[in-house]
Design a protein around this motif. Structure first.
Motif, PDB file in Angstrom:
ATOM      1  N   ARG A 105     -18.064  37.614  21.607  1.00  0.00           N
ATOM      2  CA  ARG A 105     -18.370  37.412  23.025  1.00  0.00           C
ATOM      3  C   ARG A 105     -18.996  36.037  23.174  1.00  0.00           C
ATOM      4  O   ARG A 105     -20.120  35.798  22.733  1.00  0.00           O
ATOM      5  N   ARG A 112      -7.716  37.615  38.100  1.00  0.00           N
ATOM      6  CA  ARG A 112      -8.061  38.900  38.704  1.00  0.00           C
ATOM      7  C   ARG A 112      -8.894  38.744  39.977  1.00  0.00           C
ATOM      8  O   ARG A 112      -8.497  39.199  41.032  1.00  0.00           O
ATOM      9  N   SER A 113     -10.064  38.150  39.904  1.00  0.00           N
ATOM     10  CA  SER A 113     -10.960  38.133  41.068  1.00  0.00           C
ATOM     11  C   SER A 113     -10.634  37.025  42.051  1.00  0.00           C
ATOM     12  O   SER A 113     -11.147  37.016  43.174  1.00  0.00           O
ATOM     13  N   GLY A 159      -8.634  38.742  33.025  1.00  0.00           N
ATOM     14  CA  GLY A 159      -8.540  39.964  32.247  1.00  0.00           C
ATOM     15  C   GLY A 159      -7.114  40.308  31.864  1.00  0.00           C
ATOM     16  O   GLY A 159      -6.143  39.908  32.539  1.00  0.00           O
ATOM     17  N   ASP A 172     -11.635  40.649  28.219  1.00  0.00           N
ATOM     18  CA  ASP A 172     -12.711  40.985  29.145  1.00  0.00           C
ATOM     19  C   ASP A 172     -13.513  39.727  29.449  1.00  0.00           C
ATOM     20  O   ASP A 172     -13.862  38.973  28.527  1.00  0.00           O
ATOM     21  N   THR A 173     -13.821  39.514  30.728  1.00  0.00           N
ATOM     22  CA  THR A 173     -14.645  38.378  31.113  1.00  0.00           C
ATOM     23  C   THR A 173     -15.694  38.816  32.127  1.00  0.00           C
ATOM     24  O   THR A 173     -15.544  39.839  32.808  1.00  0.00           O
ATOM     25  N   LEU A 174     -16.728  38.015  32.227  1.00  0.00           N
ATOM     26  CA  LEU A 174     -17.775  38.201  33.227  1.00  0.00           C
ATOM     27  C   LEU A 174     -18.290  36.825  33.600  1.00  0.00           C
ATOM     28  O   LEU A 174     -18.505  35.981  32.725  1.00  0.00           O
ATOM     29  N   GLN A 204     -19.996  31.899  32.104  1.00  0.00           N
ATOM     30  CA  GLN A 204     -18.876  32.819  31.897  1.00  0.00           C
ATOM     31  C   GLN A 204     -18.845  33.351  30.468  1.00  0.00           C
ATOM     32  O   GLN A 204     -19.034  32.621  29.505  1.00  0.00           O
ATOM     33  N   SER A 257     -17.543  43.594  41.328  1.00  0.00           N
ATOM     34  CA  SER A 257     -18.192  42.339  41.696  1.00  0.00           C
ATOM     35  C   SER A 257     -19.418  42.641  42.543  1.00  0.00           C
ATOM     36  O   SER A 257     -19.522  43.700  43.165  1.00  0.00           O
ATOM     37  N   ASP A 305     -18.714  38.324  39.017  1.00  0.00           N
ATOM     38  CA  ASP A 305     -17.367  38.881  39.094  1.00  0.00           C
ATOM     39  C   ASP A 305     -16.725  38.895  37.713  1.00  0.00           C
ATOM     40  O   ASP A 305     -17.322  38.469  36.719  1.00  0.00           O
ATOM     41  N   GLN A 306     -15.497  39.409  37.662  1.00  0.00           N
ATOM     42  CA  GLN A 306     -14.700  39.470  36.432  1.00  0.00           C
ATOM     43  C   GLN A 306     -13.424  38.668  36.675  1.00  0.00           C
ATOM     44  O   GLN A 306     -12.392  39.218  37.061  1.00  0.00           O
ATOM     45  N   LEU A 366     -12.293  46.983  38.508  1.00  0.00           N
ATOM     46  CA  LEU A 366     -12.697  45.612  38.778  1.00  0.00           C
ATOM     47  C   LEU A 366     -13.956  45.659  39.638  1.00  0.00           C
ATOM     48  O   LEU A 366     -13.958  46.265  40.712  1.00  0.00           O
TER      49      LEU A 366
END
Length: 363
Positions: free
Chosen positions: A168, A29-30, A98, A118-120, A143, A76, A94-95, A74
């Protein structure tokens, strides 16, 4: 040369990468961009995009799947500061990965099947700049990963009703890179390596009475970005991204087989042209492409490759506050998958539309 330097530096300040909301067939995604590290001075940057994919197909009974790709936001943010003349420090949130997939009830074979990831990520980068324009940078990346999957419909046979939920999980990775800048021509080329991050996910599966665990690795990647002034008011820029998806695998213990895998790695490209129209207004046109691969598709990966166009505009205030808005239209590559019992599903003629903005605040 002095003329080129003055306007080149101004152009570098006025033209920024277009806000780049994406929808791709993989989890990417990012794109794990680190461009805030190269901003001038001390800045805070925030961007947000709304992505609306339209991904519809038909199962082997010729019944529609509905739009299986849900809309999503999205986000960031980044902070960058100089530490003297030779050092800089940046924090980027950022993410990176996903998934938002859900099949409509109109498909008796797969209706209700869904997946969500879902990620971060929080990346810290320290940069050392040499007097000759060469610089080196790197730092840790923390992450978070969480996912859930539901199998539903006649196409899954005895596995219909299977659910999977993970915790998570936070794990560490890192990023390393090198860059060369030639300020007289607003030119820069940078190469960034992002390591894989291995998550040990605790899983709750509906077919098991006890919680188990399963490893999942988000893949390593290499980004190459370049930009150069081709006139005092025009900038050419682009990127190449390679991601090692062939090493990606997630096999829950009770289920006993991989939910989704990739047969080969994925390379994506972008090329853009930016132009400064006045001291306060600039714009950019960006073309992006990811070739179709030989990866076998699955129900949870309903596209293969893409081509897109991004149009962005930037307003720069006297304070050097910059506001960029962008629109991204993406044509998504056709895909199909064969599932349990010889059932199948195919997706053709799909696309996505995304709108976003970015605000850069000098501090």
């Amino acid at each position: 040369m002095k003329y080129a330097m003055l306007l080149g530096v101004a152009l570098y300040a006025f033209i920024v990468d277009g806000v780049n909301p994406v929808y791709a067939g993989a989890l990417d995604r990012s794109k794990q961009q680190i461009t805030p590290l190269f901003a001038k001075g001390q800045i805070f940057e925030y961007s947000q995009a709304f992505v609306s994919p339209d991904v519809e197909g038909r199962d082997s009974l010729n019944q529609p799947t509905g739009n299986v790709a849900d809309d999503y936001f999205l986000l960031s943010a980044a902070y960058k500061t100089d530490l003297g003349q030779s050092w800089a420090l940046a924090f980027i949130v950022d993410q990176p990965w996903g998934v938002d997939i859900e099949y409509g009830k109109s498909s008796p074979l797969y209706g209700g099947t869904s997946a969500e990831v879902d990620t971060l990520a929080i990346t810290s980068l320290l940069q050392y700049r040499m007097a000759n324009g060469l610089s080196f940078y790197g730092g840790p990346r923390l992450q978070q990963f969480k996912g859930n999957v539901v199998f539903s419909g006649l196409g899954f046979g005895s596995l219909a009703g299977y659910t999977l939920n993970t915790n998570r999980d936070w794990e560490w990775g890192y990023a390393l890179g090198v860059a060369y800048e030639l300020s007289a021509y607003a030119a820069r080329v940078d190469l960034t390596y992002s390591s894989e991050i291995i998550h040990d996910l605790k899983t709750d599966e509906s077919i098991s009475a006890v919680s188990t665990s399963a490893p999942l690795n988000t893949p390593m990647s290499v980004n190459i970005n370049f930009r150069t002034g081709i006139s005092p008011t025009t900038l050419l820029f682009g990127s190449i991204r390679w991601v090692e998806w062939s090493d990606f695998d997630f096999k829950p213990e009770a289920l006993g087989f991989s939910i989704t895998t990739y047969d080969e790695n994925i390379v994506s490209y972008s090329l853009g042209l930016g132009r400064r129209f006045s001291p306060v207004w600039s714009g950019a046109l960006i073309l992006q492409h990811e070739p179709k691969s030989d990866n076998s598709n699955s129900l949870l990966r309903p596209t293969n490759g893409y081509s897109s166009i991004v149009v962005s505009g930037t307003y720069t205030a006297k304070s050097q506050l910059k506001i960029t808005a962008a629109v991204n239209y993406r044509q998504l590559g056709d895909a199909g998958a064969e599932t349990l019992g010889g059932n199948s599903v195919s997706f053709v003629d799909n696309d996505s539309l995304a709108v976003g903005f970015k605000v850069l605040v000098p501090l």
